[in-house]
Write an enzyme that holds these catalytic residues in place. Structure first.
Site, PDB file in Angstrom:
ATOM      1  N   HIS A  56      -2.716   7.666  12.133  1.00 44.92           N
ATOM      2  CA  HIS A  56      -1.511   7.186  11.442  1.00 44.92           C
ATOM      3  C   HIS A  56      -1.892   6.180  10.357  1.00 44.92           C
ATOM      4  O   HIS A  56      -1.439   6.291   9.205  1.00 44.92           O
ATOM      5  CB  HIS A  56      -0.587   6.552  12.489  1.00 44.92           C
ATOM      6  CG  HIS A  56       0.626   5.871  11.957  1.00 44.92           C
ATOM      7  ND1 HIS A  56       1.913   6.336  12.157  1.00 44.92           N
ATOM      8  CD2 HIS A  56       0.773   4.714  11.239  1.00 44.92           C
ATOM      9  CE1 HIS A  56       2.773   5.517  11.592  1.00 44.92           C
ATOM     10  NE2 HIS A  56       2.109   4.521  11.029  1.00 44.92           N
ATOM     11  N   GLU A  57      -2.737   5.218  10.704  1.00 47.89           N
ATOM     12  CA  GLU A  57      -3.130   4.184   9.735  1.00 47.89           C
ATOM     13  C   GLU A  57      -4.026   4.746   8.640  1.00 47.89           C
ATOM     14  O   GLU A  57      -3.926   4.345   7.477  1.00 47.89           O
ATOM     15  CB  GLU A  57      -3.813   3.019  10.450  1.00 47.89           C
ATOM     16  CG  GLU A  57      -2.943   2.307  11.476  1.00 47.89           C
ATOM     17  CD  GLU A  57      -1.617   1.816  10.920  1.00 47.89           C
ATOM     18  OE1 GLU A  57      -1.558   1.433   9.735  1.00 47.89           O
ATOM     19  OE2 GLU A  57      -0.609   1.837  11.659  1.00 47.89           O
ATOM     20  N   HIS A  96      -1.847   6.250   6.125  1.00 47.58           N
ATOM     21  CA  HIS A  96      -1.336   5.240   5.192  1.00 47.58           C
ATOM     22  C   HIS A  96      -2.363   4.974   4.084  1.00 47.58           C
ATOM     23  O   HIS A  96      -2.011   4.861   2.903  1.00 47.58           O
ATOM     24  CB  HIS A  96      -1.065   3.922   5.924  1.00 47.58           C
ATOM     25  CG  HIS A  96       0.265   3.855   6.614  1.00 47.58           C
ATOM     26  ND1 HIS A  96       1.450   4.202   6.003  1.00 47.58           N
ATOM     27  CD2 HIS A  96       0.603   3.436   7.874  1.00 47.58           C
ATOM     28  CE1 HIS A  96       2.464   4.015   6.847  1.00 47.58           C
ATOM     29  NE2 HIS A  96       1.973   3.566   7.987  1.00 47.58           N
ATOM     30  N   GLU A 121       6.564   5.640   7.359  1.00 45.71           N
ATOM     31  CA  GLU A 121       6.111   5.745   8.744  1.00 45.71           C
ATOM     32  C   GLU A 121       6.219   7.187   9.258  1.00 45.71           C
ATOM     33  O   GLU A 121       5.390   7.637  10.055  1.00 45.71           O
ATOM     34  CB  GLU A 121       6.936   4.819   9.645  1.00 45.71           C
ATOM     35  CG  GLU A 121       6.614   3.342   9.476  1.00 45.71           C
ATOM     36  CD  GLU A 121       5.190   3.040   9.911  1.00 45.71           C
ATOM     37  OE1 GLU A 121       4.917   3.048  11.121  1.00 45.71           O
ATOM     38  OE2 GLU A 121       4.341   2.821   9.022  1.00 45.71           O
TER      39      GLU A 121
END
Length: 376
Positions: A138-139, A142, A189
């Site tokens: 997930h990060e 980003h 997100e």
């Protein structure tokens, strides 16, 4: 890939996505919210000013001095997961990652020049290996999407707003930007959740991680299907007053509600778009320069139209009904005008416009809206 990936063997075989563009997993709402943010009056000026003022070196020194940097020597398992995530998403430069002492489960990707990933001890202690792998993915998502810069600005402006809150009208100048940044970040997100699934390639682990963030380390007391049912109940519950309360509740948050995130991710995991990526059919970064802004707008518009059409929320239903009623009214009015002014030649007029999408209110507008929904 970089030398960092050499000799790194994942705990199980996962598909890799060479050259994948962030467009492959970005949620349409993420892109449209970012476009809206960039068009906000004063944002460009604030962005340029803050880009030079934010203490990038100070930020890095802070984490170096008061957190634990992940490496082969420290939190080596997290380091392996980080390198795996970068390998799978083909992010050549592995970001620095730190573990910071904080009992609240959280993770973030920040930085102006280069992204930094920070995870809290609360998160490390809460999640198992596969759940943590999805969070790190997930990060990294980003980082690949370039979200770190805007996240850093949001953190700075939020802090600044608190510091000058005592000044009369002191926060008015930045409130609009902070609100727009929060709206974009909530949408971003959803994109990063998708990236986490591409890295972990285990939808159940992603669901478990979100449930734990919502309800703690009590999996034996929780159920994925029941958790997803909460999202459905939340969406369709109540009347128009509840719809307004939902909006007010989410405005101060940087993240969407956890059940909503879980439902969105589950839906995407079962979609044709996700399957195409897993089959190796996805946009590449080498093609990014050739992408059309118009196409992005069309995709976003189609997504929102589909959202309004299928939503169970009372307010969204009302919006859909009003839009549908307007379309019916326009079609009826267009038909009457053609009959009134076309006379006996009305049939010929209709024939001329059959091959021209958008010509005439009755044939054009409702049909284009329907096409946009199916494409989105």
């Amino acid at each position: 890939m970089t030398e960092n990936h050499q000799g790194n063997v994942p705990s199980r075989q996962r598909k890799r996505f060479p050259g994948i563009s962030s467009r492959a997993y970005e949620h349409p709402a993420d892109r449209s919210a970012l476009v809206a943010l960039r068009k906000l009056s004063g944002f460009d000026t604030a962005f340029k000013a803050l880009s030079g003022l934010l203490p990038e070196r100070s930020l890095r020194l802070l984490f170096l001095s008061d957190s634990v940097r992940v490496s082969d020597a420290q939190f080596s398992q997290l380091n392996d997961m980080l390198r795996d995530a970068c390998y799978i998403l083909d992010l050549e430069k592995v970001p620095s990652m730190y573990v910071t002492q904080d009992p609240k489960p959280n993770a973030m990707c920040i930085g102006m020049d280069e992204p930094i990933i920070v995870v809290t001890t609360g998160l490390v202690e809460l999640l198992d290996e596969e759940e943590m792998r999805a969070v790190i993915g997930h990060e990294v998502g980003h980082a690949l999407s370039g979200h770190a810069v805007y996240r850093t600005i949001l953190l700075f402006l939020t802090s600044l707003a608190l510091k000058i809150a005592w000044v009369p009208l002191g926060t008015v100048a930045i409130t609009a930007i902070v609100t727009a940044l929060r709206e974009w970040f909530r949408k971003s997100e959803l994109s990063a959740d998708r990236a986490g699934l591409l890295v972990g390639q285990d939808v159940q682990a992603s669901m478990r991680g979100l449930m734990k963030i919502a309800g703690g380390n009590h999996l034996h007391e929780m159920n994925v299907d029941a958790f997803l049912a909460q999202a459905d109940e939340y969406e369709k519950a109540g009347d128009l007053r509840d719809s307004v309360l939902k909006i007010l509740n989410v405005l101060p948050r940087s993240h969407p509600f956890t059940t909503v995130r879980a439902a969105e991710l589950k839906k995407w995991s079962e979609s044709r778009d996700h399957q195409r990526i897993m089959d190796g059919h996805y946009p590449r970064r080498t093609e990014d320069k050739d992408t059309s802004v118009t196409d992005a707008f069309r995709e976003s518009a189609g997504h929102y139209a589909e959202t309004v059409r299928t939503s169970k929320d009372p307010l969204m239903k009302l919006v859909g009904d009003i839009a549908g009623g307007a379309g019916d009214l326009a079609g009826d009015l267009g038909g009457r005008l053609r009959n009134r002014f076309g006379g006996q030649g009305g049939g010929q007029g209709t024939k001329e416009t059959d091959g021209k999408p958008g010509s005439g209110a009755a044939d054009g507008m409702p049909r284009e809206t329907g096409d946009g929904q199916s494409e989105g």
